[in-house]
Design a protein around this motif. Structure first.
Motif, PDB file in Angstrom:
ATOM      1  N   VAL A   3      -5.696  -0.744  -2.089  1.00  0.00           N
ATOM      2  CA  VAL A   3      -5.766  -1.434  -0.811  1.00  0.00           C
ATOM      3  C   VAL A   3      -6.976  -2.369  -0.849  1.00  0.00           C
ATOM      4  CG1 VAL A   3      -6.145  -1.108   1.659  1.00  0.00           C
ATOM      5  CG2 VAL A   3      -4.661   0.463   0.415  1.00  0.00           C
ATOM      6  N   ASP A  40       1.203  -7.100   4.557  1.00  0.00           N
ATOM      7  CA  ASP A  40       1.005  -5.669   4.327  1.00  0.00           C
ATOM      8  C   ASP A  40      -0.118  -5.417   3.323  1.00  0.00           C
ATOM      9  OD1 ASP A  40       1.354  -2.926   4.229  1.00  0.00           O
ATOM     10  OD2 ASP A  40       3.073  -3.022   2.890  1.00  0.00           O
ATOM     11  N   THR A  42      -1.061  -2.178   2.172  1.00  0.00           N
ATOM     12  CA  THR A  42      -0.968  -0.759   1.837  1.00  0.00           C
ATOM     13  C   THR A  42      -0.526  -0.625   0.385  1.00  0.00           C
ATOM     14  OG1 THR A  42       1.370  -0.571   2.477  1.00  0.00           O
ATOM     15  CG2 THR A  42      -0.287  -0.211   4.217  1.00  0.00           C
TER      16      THR A  42
END
Length: 138
Positions: A3, A40, A42
């Protein structure tokens, strides 16, 4: 994959126009949090990020989004879009406002335009899907 953790000092080194006098670390952190809503960040993200192997694509895209968001945040109060025309006699100014969140939204700044071009390999049918399993009809 990992991340991306936002580092305001490293971001300012890459984008020196965002000095600490112009925009605070807290404001940049907020812009990064907003960028993570648009892209995103993640382990399940379709955009790769593996700093141990030198794969920094997701960080680059997120930083472009932070640049885009921070640029718009620095516009004067009441300015809803980029300047589209100006007149000097009797002072007249107009701004172009995007009508949707697609390409028009990202076309407002150079960083947004770069982001839009760079994210295209991860876009399916004109949309970015933040999950690996998407339905082809929306």
């Amino acid at each position: 994959m990992a991340v991306v953790v936002f580092d305001p000092a490293a971001f300012r080194e890459a984008y020196p126009r965002f000095s600490s006098e112009l925009i605070s670390d807290a404001q940049l952190e907020q812009a990064f949090d907003l960028a993570c809503l648009l892209l995103d960040n993640t382990d399940a993200s379709p955009v790769p990020y593996d700093p141990e192997r030198g794969i920094l694509i997701r960080r680059t895209l997120l930083w472009l989004l932070v640049c885009h968001i921070a640029t718009m945040a620095l516009w004067p109060s009441g300015q809803g879009g980029p300047l589209s025309s100006a007149t000097e006699g009797s002072v007249s100014v107009s701004f172009s406002l995007p009508q949707n969140i697609g390409k028009a939204y990202y076309s407002q700044t150079p960083c947004g335009q770069t982001f839009w071009q760079a994210v295209q390999p991860y876009v399916v049918g004109g949309r970015y899907y933040a999950v690996r399993h998407w339905h082809p009809w929306g």
